[in-house]
Design an enzyme around this catalytic site. Structure first.
Site, PDB file in Angstrom:
ATOM      1  N   TRP A 160      -7.088   5.097 -48.578  1.00 46.86           N
ATOM      2  CA  TRP A 160      -7.848   4.645 -49.741  1.00 46.86           C
ATOM      3  C   TRP A 160      -8.325   5.768 -50.654  1.00 46.86           C
ATOM      4  O   TRP A 160      -8.935   5.489 -51.673  1.00 46.86           O
ATOM      5  CB  TRP A 160      -9.049   3.794 -49.310  1.00 46.86           C
ATOM      6  CG  TRP A 160      -9.873   4.316 -48.170  1.00 46.86           C
ATOM      7  CD1 TRP A 160      -9.879   3.857 -46.888  1.00 46.86           C
ATOM      8  CD2 TRP A 160     -10.843   5.378 -48.198  1.00 46.86           C
ATOM      9  NE1 TRP A 160     -10.778   4.560 -46.120  1.00 46.86           N
ATOM     10  CE2 TRP A 160     -11.387   5.503 -46.905  1.00 46.86           C
ATOM     11  CE3 TRP A 160     -11.308   6.241 -49.210  1.00 46.86           C
ATOM     12  CZ2 TRP A 160     -12.361   6.447 -46.577  1.00 46.86           C
ATOM     13  CZ3 TRP A 160     -12.274   7.193 -48.885  1.00 46.86           C
ATOM     14  CH2 TRP A 160     -12.785   7.286 -47.587  1.00 46.86           C
ATOM     15  N   ASN A 161      -8.077   7.029 -50.331  1.00 46.87           N
ATOM     16  CA  ASN A 161      -8.649   8.077 -51.182  1.00 46.87           C
ATOM     17  C   ASN A 161      -7.784   8.431 -52.391  1.00 46.87           C
ATOM     18  O   ASN A 161      -8.303   8.801 -53.442  1.00 46.87           O
ATOM     19  CB  ASN A 161      -8.995   9.337 -50.360  1.00 46.87           C
ATOM     20  CG  ASN A 161      -7.836   9.864 -49.560  1.00 46.87           C
ATOM     21  OD1 ASN A 161      -6.816   9.206 -49.385  1.00 46.87           O
ATOM     22  ND2 ASN A 161      -7.991  11.072 -49.042  1.00 46.87           N
ATOM     23  N   LYS A 184       2.518  -0.470 -47.281  1.00 45.53           N
ATOM     24  CA  LYS A 184       1.261  -1.163 -47.028  1.00 45.53           C
ATOM     25  C   LYS A 184       0.099  -0.307 -47.520  1.00 45.53           C
ATOM     26  O   LYS A 184      -0.212   0.734 -46.947  1.00 45.53           O
ATOM     27  CB  LYS A 184       1.074  -1.423 -45.532  1.00 45.53           C
ATOM     28  CG  LYS A 184      -0.177  -2.243 -45.209  1.00 45.53           C
ATOM     29  CD  LYS A 184      -0.640  -2.067 -43.792  1.00 45.53           C
ATOM     30  CE  LYS A 184      -1.410  -0.790 -43.576  1.00 45.53           C
ATOM     31  NZ  LYS A 184      -2.695  -0.715 -44.339  1.00 45.53           N
ATOM     32  N   PRO A 185      -0.570  -0.721 -48.594  1.00 42.47           N
ATOM     33  CA  PRO A 185      -1.752   0.017 -49.040  1.00 42.47           C
ATOM     34  C   PRO A 185      -2.966  -0.309 -48.174  1.00 42.47           C
ATOM     35  O   PRO A 185      -2.964  -1.287 -47.403  1.00 42.47           O
ATOM     36  CB  PRO A 185      -1.946  -0.469 -50.476  1.00 42.47           C
ATOM     37  CG  PRO A 185      -1.348  -1.844 -50.488  1.00 42.47           C
ATOM     38  CD  PRO A 185      -0.220  -1.827 -49.501  1.00 42.47           C
ATOM     39  N   GLY A 235      -3.435   9.276 -43.160  1.00 46.96           N
ATOM     40  CA  GLY A 235      -4.695   8.693 -42.725  1.00 46.96           C
ATOM     41  C   GLY A 235      -5.386   9.579 -41.710  1.00 46.96           C
ATOM     42  O   GLY A 235      -5.108  10.777 -41.607  1.00 46.96           O
ATOM     43  N   SER A 236      -6.265   8.987 -40.935  1.00 44.49           N
ATOM     44  CA  SER A 236      -7.073   9.749 -39.989  1.00 44.49           C
ATOM     45  C   SER A 236      -6.253  10.156 -38.768  1.00 44.49           C
ATOM     46  O   SER A 236      -5.250   9.524 -38.423  1.00 44.49           O
ATOM     47  CB  SER A 236      -8.282   8.929 -39.545  1.00 44.49           C
ATOM     48  OG  SER A 236      -7.878   7.884 -38.679  1.00 44.49           O
ATOM     49  N   GLU A 257       0.538  12.705 -41.947  1.00 39.69           N
ATOM     50  CA  GLU A 257      -0.377  13.610 -42.665  1.00 39.69           C
ATOM     51  C   GLU A 257      -1.773  13.115 -42.356  1.00 39.69           C
ATOM     52  O   GLU A 257      -2.193  12.067 -42.835  1.00 39.69           O
ATOM     53  CB  GLU A 257      -0.072  13.595 -44.164  1.00 39.69           C
ATOM     54  CG  GLU A 257      -0.691  14.777 -44.901  1.00 39.69           C
ATOM     55  CD  GLU A 257      -2.035  14.446 -45.503  1.00 39.69           C
ATOM     56  OE1 GLU A 257      -3.061  14.823 -44.876  1.00 39.69           O
ATOM     57  OE2 GLU A 257      -2.081  13.832 -46.574  1.00 39.69           O
ATOM     58  N   CYS A 291      -8.706  14.821 -47.343  1.00 39.85           N
ATOM     59  CA  CYS A 291      -8.412  15.402 -46.032  1.00 39.85           C
ATOM     60  C   CYS A 291      -8.328  16.915 -46.107  1.00 39.85           C
ATOM     61  O   CYS A 291      -8.663  17.616 -45.148  1.00 39.85           O
ATOM     62  CB  CYS A 291      -7.122  14.813 -45.480  1.00 39.85           C
ATOM     63  SG  CYS A 291      -5.700  14.984 -46.580  1.00 39.85           S
ATOM     64  N   GLU A 387     -14.528  16.269 -38.734  1.00 42.86           N
ATOM     65  CA  GLU A 387     -14.240  16.090 -40.155  1.00 42.86           C
ATOM     66  C   GLU A 387     -15.323  15.222 -40.797  1.00 42.86           C
ATOM     67  O   GLU A 387     -15.619  14.134 -40.324  1.00 42.86           O
ATOM     68  CB  GLU A 387     -12.880  15.430 -40.351  1.00 42.86           C
ATOM     69  CG  GLU A 387     -12.516  15.251 -41.821  1.00 42.86           C
ATOM     70  CD  GLU A 387     -11.158  14.599 -42.022  1.00 42.86           C
ATOM     71  OE1 GLU A 387     -10.523  14.876 -43.059  1.00 42.86           O
ATOM     72  OE2 GLU A 387     -10.738  13.813 -41.153  1.00 42.86           O
TER      73      GLU A 387
END
Length: 484
Positions: A160-161, A184-185, A235-236, A257, A291, A387
């Site tokens: 979402w960033n 897929k968003p 993502g995370s 990533e 990130c 993080e």
């Protein structure tokens, strides 16, 4: 500074009444259910988005599979022309896509416009990219060629960033080498991506690119789907582990990533004011929700107080407000879950360190956290060791450079890092000792389509961008001819 202005978006439609659809085989399709999309700048619902069922996901993957032979058989120049047409659409709807991004994500409109501009630039770059056949050997006995062929159907998952930009920087290199895609968003930021799909549904051949909506549970089904040949996930780190496990049974190709806890190492000869300007820019951009943004700042004890003062002065001058306000420099964090985590981080900051700037959640509608700087904090604190995806950053002093480098490397993450100083030879030496996929010198977070970007350690697998990133969307094919 805080801005209380909440401007009205200048769109050609009302997101609250628009029927956003999924893109499946060139058609706009309703979801099995619908999910609310919230403006983080007001904490109010602004739209509804479709969420796919398992059956609709199957339809999208099947569409991508059917479209694959004809798309991969096209001349690469023709695929490139399609991508240039996609970039033309982005350019024609630049402001609408930027405003939708701000409305759903929260970032300042100036940064959202950059996202769209980057999307255009990256799409055009990869539209013209060519992976040439490499001759490994050509002698009297053999001619050996290393060729690249498309991996197949790519499942792309974006966070979402940077919702639109990350969709395009996966789409363009994947398609130019002949793959098809199901994207897929994030369920909290689907609007700009869905609208983009609507705009280009007649530009990209049906089935080559599909977008499915997510109610929060579609990611695991996409990553495990037997019809998907490769997953490209941003993502995370926590979610990345689940993605990797889901891909294992079918041995899918995989690019991850993931998260980062980037260190900035300031050297003793750094210019305090210039360095503080750069640190502030790349620590608080997108409300700290990047990130690869600066999260830990290592400063020599001899300049610690001067650097803290210079940073605090700049942080206090940042304008916090709704992203559609042209004066806003820092918007809200993106969602309620992230907001609650950020408030917990502020509690930890007060407990474990000394807050020298910010330190509060703003008392106004929306998910606003004042840009915050913490010092006199131990690295064992979760605020430093983990993080922090919020506009909260830590300054850590050091007396010995070797010690600072060791501390900067003492993390399971390895995405980015930066070094700040005037002796470039020394800065280059320090950069080479930092454990990161990318180390910048006297700047941070520069991404360009020609330079590979990826993490080491638990910050990811593989890379995006450049030749390395394009090759991630291909399989190796060796053709070995024996001369007779």
């Amino acid at each position: 500074m805080t801005s209380l202005l909440t401007p009205t978006p200048r769109l050609g439609f009302d997101p609250a009444t628009k029927r956003f659809g999924q893109l499946i085989e060139g058609r706009l399709v309703d979801g099995a259910t619908r999910v609310a999309v919230v403006d983080p700048g007001t904490a109010e619902q602004i739209a509804e988005a479709p969420a796919a069922s398992s059956e609709q996901l199957d339809l999208a993957v099947a569409a991508a599979r059917r479209a694959l032979p004809a798309w991969s058989a096209l001349d690469v120049g023709e695929r490139g022309r399609v991508l240039h047409a996609v970039a033309d659409v982005l350019a024609a709807h630049h402001e609408e896509l930027a405003q939708l991004t701000t409305l759903e994500q929260g970032k300042p409109i100036t940064q959202a416009r950059d996202d769209v501009s980057w999307s255009i630039d990256f799409t055009r770059y990869f539209a013209d990219y060519r992976l040439e056949t490499e001759v490994l050997r050509d002698d009297d006995a053999n001619r050996v060629e290393l060729r690249r062929r498309p991996v197949g159907v790519v499942g792309a998952i974006t966070p979402w960033n940077f919702p639109l930009f990350q969709a395009l920087y996966k789409l363009a290199p994947a398609l130019v080498v002949g793959n098809t895609m199901v994207l897929k968003p994030s369920p909290t930021t689907p609007l700009a991506t869905l609208y983009f799909g609507e705009l280009i549904r007649d530009v990209i051949p049906a089935g080559v690119f599909n977008i499915v909506g997510d109610g929060g549970d579609l990611g695991r089904r996409l990553t495990a789907h037997p019809g998907v040949d490769k997953v490209s996930f941003t993502g995370s780190t926590v979610t990345g582990r689940h993605v990797m496990a889901a891909c294992a049974p079918t041995l899918k190709r995989l690019t991850l990533e993931l998260g980062g806890n980037d260190a900035a190492v300031v050297l003793a000869d750094a210019d305090v004011e210039k360095t503080a300007e750069g640190l502030c820019t790349w620590a608080y951009s997108n409300a700290g929700q990047v990130c690869v943004s600066i999260k830990r700042i290592y400063v020599p004890s001899s300049m610690h107080e001067a650097m803290v003062e210079a940073l605090s002065r700049r942080i206090a001058a940042l304008t916090v407000g709704h992203g559609l306000d042209e004066q806003t420099q820092v918007g809200p964090v993106q969602n309620k879950v992230q907001y609650d985590k950020a408030r917990e981080h502020l509690t930890v900051a007060r407990r474990d360190g000394r807050i020298v700037a910010g330190g509060d959640a703003l008392d106004r509608p929306g998910y606003y956290i004042a840009p915050t700087l913490v010092c006199d904090i131990d690295e064992s604190s979760p605020l430093v060791a983990e993080e922090t995806f919020a506009p909260i950053r830590s300054v850590l002093r050091y007396d010995d450079l070797d010690d600072a480098i060791a501390r900067a490397n003492a993390t399971p993450y390895g995405l980015g890092a930066s070094v700040w100083g005037t002796d470039i030879e020394n800065a280059m030496d320090v950069a080479g000792r930092l454990e990161a996929g990318t180390t910048w010198i006297n700047h941070h977070f520069q991404l360009t389509p020609d330079v590979p970007f990826g993490g080491i350690k638990q910050s990811g697998l593989g890379a995006e961008f450049g030749r390395t990133g394009v090759e991630e969307f291909t399989d190796v094919h060796v053709v070995n001819l024996k001369h007779t």
